[in-house]
Scaffold this motif. Structure first.
Motif, PDB file in Angstrom:
ATOM      1  N   PRO A  88      -7.315   9.739 -10.719  1.00  0.00           N
ATOM      2  CA  PRO A  88      -6.396   9.568  -9.581  1.00  0.00           C
ATOM      3  C   PRO A  88      -6.536  10.672  -8.538  1.00  0.00           C
ATOM      4  O   PRO A  88      -6.388  10.411  -7.345  1.00  0.00           O
ATOM      5  CB  PRO A  88      -5.001   9.585 -10.220  1.00  0.00           C
ATOM      6  CG  PRO A  88      -5.169  10.185 -11.560  1.00  0.00           C
ATOM      7  CD  PRO A  88      -6.588   9.941 -11.971  1.00  0.00           C
ATOM      8  N   ALA A  89      -6.837  11.897  -9.006  1.00  0.00           N
ATOM      9  CA  ALA A  89      -6.973  13.000  -8.032  1.00  0.00           C
ATOM     10  C   ALA A  89      -8.186  12.738  -7.136  1.00  0.00           C
ATOM     11  O   ALA A  89      -8.136  12.968  -5.923  1.00  0.00           O
ATOM     12  CB  ALA A  89      -7.117  14.333  -8.759  1.00  0.00           C
ATOM     13  N   GLY A  90      -9.273  12.232  -7.720  1.00  0.00           N
ATOM     14  CA  GLY A  90     -10.470  11.895  -6.937  1.00  0.00           C
ATOM     15  C   GLY A  90     -10.177  10.762  -5.982  1.00  0.00           C
ATOM     16  O   GLY A  90     -10.590  10.786  -4.811  1.00  0.00           O
ATOM     17  N   GLY A  91      -9.448   9.757  -6.461  1.00  0.00           N
ATOM     18  CA  GLY A  91      -9.062   8.640  -5.597  1.00  0.00           C
ATOM     19  C   GLY A  91      -8.220   9.126  -4.428  1.00  0.00           C
ATOM     20  O   GLY A  91      -8.402   8.690  -3.288  1.00  0.00           O
ATOM     21  N   ALA A 103      -2.492   1.196  -5.185  1.00  0.00           N
ATOM     22  CA  ALA A 103      -3.315   1.020  -6.394  1.00  0.00           C
ATOM     23  C   ALA A 103      -3.478   2.358  -7.112  1.00  0.00           C
ATOM     24  O   ALA A 103      -3.402   2.450  -8.342  1.00  0.00           O
ATOM     25  CB  ALA A 103      -4.670   0.453  -6.022  1.00  0.00           C
ATOM     26  N   LEU A 104      -3.668   3.394  -6.299  1.00  0.00           N
ATOM     27  CA  LEU A 104      -3.850   4.739  -6.859  1.00  0.00           C
ATOM     28  C   LEU A 104      -2.573   5.209  -7.568  1.00  0.00           C
ATOM     29  O   LEU A 104      -2.633   5.823  -8.637  1.00  0.00           O
ATOM     30  CB  LEU A 104      -4.178   5.698  -5.724  1.00  0.00           C
ATOM     31  CG  LEU A 104      -4.760   7.038  -6.124  1.00  0.00           C
ATOM     32  CD1 LEU A 104      -6.095   6.842  -6.802  1.00  0.00           C
ATOM     33  CD2 LEU A 104      -4.926   7.919  -4.893  1.00  0.00           C
ATOM     34  N   GLY A 105      -1.430   4.887  -6.961  1.00  0.00           N
ATOM     35  CA  GLY A 105      -0.152   5.244  -7.577  1.00  0.00           C
ATOM     36  C   GLY A 105      -0.001   4.583  -8.938  1.00  0.00           C
ATOM     37  O   GLY A 105       0.392   5.221  -9.919  1.00  0.00           O
ATOM     38  N   ALA A 106      -0.363   3.280  -8.982  1.00  0.00           N
ATOM     39  CA  ALA A 106      -0.269   2.545 -10.248  1.00  0.00           C
ATOM     40  C   ALA A 106      -1.211   3.162 -11.280  1.00  0.00           C
ATOM     41  O   ALA A 106      -0.844   3.353 -12.449  1.00  0.00           O
ATOM     42  CB  ALA A 106      -0.613   1.083 -10.024  1.00  0.00           C
ATOM     43  N   LEU A 107      -2.428   3.503 -10.833  1.00  0.00           N
ATOM     44  CA  LEU A 107      -3.416   4.117 -11.737  1.00  0.00           C
ATOM     45  C   LEU A 107      -2.896   5.465 -12.247  1.00  0.00           C
ATOM     46  O   LEU A 107      -3.015   5.788 -13.431  1.00  0.00           O
ATOM     47  CB  LEU A 107      -4.745   4.310 -11.002  1.00  0.00           C
ATOM     48  CG  LEU A 107      -5.871   4.968 -11.789  1.00  0.00           C
ATOM     49  CD1 LEU A 107      -6.366   4.012 -12.871  1.00  0.00           C
ATOM     50  CD2 LEU A 107      -7.031   5.354 -10.885  1.00  0.00           C
ATOM     51  N   ALA A 108      -2.301   6.226 -11.323  1.00  0.00           N
ATOM     52  CA  ALA A 108      -1.791   7.555 -11.705  1.00  0.00           C
ATOM     53  C   ALA A 108      -0.687   7.427 -12.749  1.00  0.00           C
ATOM     54  O   ALA A 108      -0.641   8.189 -13.715  1.00  0.00           O
ATOM     55  CB  ALA A 108      -1.275   8.287 -10.464  1.00  0.00           C
ATOM     56  N   VAL A 109       0.204   6.443 -12.555  1.00  0.00           N
ATOM     57  CA  VAL A 109       1.292   6.238 -13.525  1.00  0.00           C
ATOM     58  C   VAL A 109       0.713   5.875 -14.894  1.00  0.00           C
ATOM     59  O   VAL A 109       1.118   6.414 -15.926  1.00  0.00           O
ATOM     60  CB  VAL A 109       2.273   5.145 -13.033  1.00  0.00           C
ATOM     61  CG1 VAL A 109       3.236   4.729 -14.132  1.00  0.00           C
ATOM     62  CG2 VAL A 109       3.052   5.648 -11.820  1.00  0.00           C
ATOM     63  N   LEU A 110      -0.286   4.968 -14.867  1.00  0.00           N
ATOM     64  CA  LEU A 110      -0.920   4.547 -16.122  1.00  0.00           C
ATOM     65  C   LEU A 110      -1.567   5.729 -16.837  1.00  0.00           C
ATOM     66  O   LEU A 110      -1.386   5.949 -18.036  1.00  0.00           O
ATOM     67  CB  LEU A 110      -2.004   3.504 -15.824  1.00  0.00           C
ATOM     68  CG  LEU A 110      -1.593   2.053 -15.905  1.00  0.00           C
ATOM     69  CD1 LEU A 110      -2.769   1.168 -15.543  1.00  0.00           C
ATOM     70  CD2 LEU A 110      -1.127   1.706 -17.322  1.00  0.00           C
TER      71      LEU A 110
END
Lengths: 294, 218
Positions: A40-43, A171-178
């Motif tokens: 997520p940090a890269g995204g 999308a990134l927020g969702a990925l970060a939460v996951l």
């Protein structure tokens, strides 16, 4: 207070000692966390870069105003200049426009076939406000002026890019939460194993008068430290990946005459990543300790 | 100092280890708890530091109703008791010194004072020279002495020992008893569970005899 601080210092030392005693396991756990965080940090970095491009482009917002034949150019120019939303404007006569087309390699032949100049006179208007809504409002006002045939806002692609960035952020927020959930789960399990490993020590300590806090504290520090180490490793992975990626980005940017490259996270964002990782480690540890040390 | 009033203890599954046991132990007393295996000796001892809670009746230690203690108060109760377990409960991943130091690390004693007190306890049981050894390197008798050193390092007013001479040869057993008695002689209340009748006959001033969870004689 001094005793409390000493007990925390000792708990921290015990946690560090355990991490040091299990170097390979510590490294692997930190690697799992680091990889999970670097995604997520890269995204976020990529999106920030894209957003930067979108913003730079939309800071030069232009509206093309095409005039009707015989429109009063001077009167129109004066009206437009009076509008505070107009930062500047440039008149492009139909002859100038045709001349520009003539020197355009792909269109030169087509233009040569023309019997007369079909192009209208036009103004290229620069808006003071780059926001899409402001541009649309300005365009609407310009359309209402007498002698204006058509108005074209040249920011549609920038709007699409901004929408793309917004979608990417979601999308990134969702990925970060996951991934944050995954990180908590990893720490939860690590601490569970640690409790199993230290079961005897914990049991004896409790029998001899150790408080819950005394038993839990080193495990909480362990989760926190593991999170911090994972966060730091995640930043290192990100820096390495960015260095490799920027070779290609720079080459691409050069073809557009730009020296653009993706910047690393600002130091406060980098600190936040490490701190957040530490917090998630602590959270996973706290959940595990509550579940397994009743 | 220690008072049991109509104490019963039933374990999950239905085993009734103690049935209506009542007695009082005054400060500075030496009391042996005897009886055959399964009579309830260990259960009785476990009720004193709240390792187990009574199903009925009350256990009062140093004025505190142990059965009603909140979870957070139990560590403080245990820090004021010296506990010697039947299976020693030593930690084999650390030195003799660190095993004895362990109870002091929960409290407020400064590290330097804790180290001094640890060495004093080891000296008292004759293990000072083995402070750097791992408990696994010690004999059974030495391990029991180490367990006693750990139990007394906090200078408790009450020392509770569960079968301290079990599985020891006669010499080691007498040495353990001598050490325990030395603490009793300086005023420590001593409660010892044992099925060693010779030991009781030699030192037994007061004996609580258990049979099938009931107090058969006191």
């Amino acid at each position: 207070m001094r005793t409390w601080l000493r007990q925390h210092r000792e708990a921290l030392a015990r946690a560090l000692g355990r991490l040091g005693a299990q170097r390979m396991a510590t490294l692997l756990n930190a690697l799992v966390i680091g990889v999970a965080l670097s995604l997520p940090a890269g995204g976020y970095l990529l999106l920030s870069g894209l957003q930067g491009v979108a913003q730079r482009v939309s800071y030069e917002p232009q509206v093309s105003v095409f005039l009707k034949a015989g429109a009063a150019q001077a009167d129109l120019e004066a009206r437009m200049r009076r509008d505070p939303r107009v930062a500047g404007l440039r008149f492009v006569s139909r002859d100038e426009a045709l001349a520009e087309l003539r020197v355009t390699e792909e269109l030169a032949d087509v233009v040569a076939q023309l019997e007369r100049n079909p192009l209208p006179d036009a103004f290229v208007v620069r808006s003071a406000d780059a926001a899409p809504a402001a541009l649309e409002a300005l365009a609407e006002a310009l359309r209402a002026l007498p002698g204006v045939a058509r108005v074209q806002v040249d920011s549609a692609w920038a709007q699409r890019l901004a929408a793309l960035v917004r979608t990417g952020r979601l999308a990134l927020g969702a990925l970060a939460v996951l991934l944050a959930t995954g990180l908590v789960a990893v720490t939860f399990n690590t601490i569970r194993l640690q409790i199993l490993t230290q079961r005897e020590e914990i049991e004896v300590s409790r029998l001899l008068g150790a408080s819950d806090g005394f038993v839990r504290r080193p495990l909480l520090y362990l989760g926190f430290l593991q999170g911090l180490a994972g966060g730091a490793l995640g930043l290192a992975i990100l820096a390495g990946a960015l260095a490799v990626l920027n070779v290609g980005v720079r080459e691409l940017a050069q073809t557009y005459g730009s020296s653009f490259s993706l910047p690393f996270l600002p130091w406060d964002d980098a600190l936040s990543v490490v701190g957040f990782s530490g917090f998630l480690g602590w959270l996973g540890s706290a959940m595990s300790v509550s579940r397994h040390l009743r | 100092m220690i008072s049991f009033s109509a104490v019963s203890k039933r374990y999950p599954g239905g085993l009734e280890a103690l049935r209506g046991v009542s007695f009082t132990i005054e400060a500075g007393e030496l009391v042996f708890v005897t009886g055959p295996s399964g009579a309830g000796k260990s259960t009785l001892l476990k009720l004193i530091p709240a390792i187990e809670r009574p199903t009925a009746g009350s256990v009062v230690v140093n004025g505190q109703n142990v059965g009603a203690l909140k979870r957070g108060a139990i560590p403080y109760l245990r820090r004021n008791l010296g506990l010697v377990f039947q299976d020693h409960k030593l930690l084999y991943d650390r030195s003799v010194f660190d095993n004895v130091m362990l109870p002091l690390s929960f409290g407020t004693l400064a590290p330097r004072d804790a180290a001094r007190r640890t060495r004093a306890a080891l000296d008292k049981v004759g293990l000072l020279e083995r402070e750097r050894a791992n408990p696994i390197q010690l004999s059974g008798g030495e391990q029991q002495r180490l367990a006693i050193a750990r139990a007394v390092v906090n200078r408790p007013a009450v020392l509770v020992a569960d079968e301290p001479t079990a599985n020891l040869d006669e010499d080691s057993a007498w040495r353990i008893v001598d050490i325990l008695l030395s603490f009793h002689q300086v005023g420590v209340t001593l409660v010892v569970a044992t099925h060693d009748q010779a030991l009781v006959a030699r030192h037994g001033r007061r004996v609580l005899q258990l049979a099938a969870g009931r107090l058969a004689g006191a």
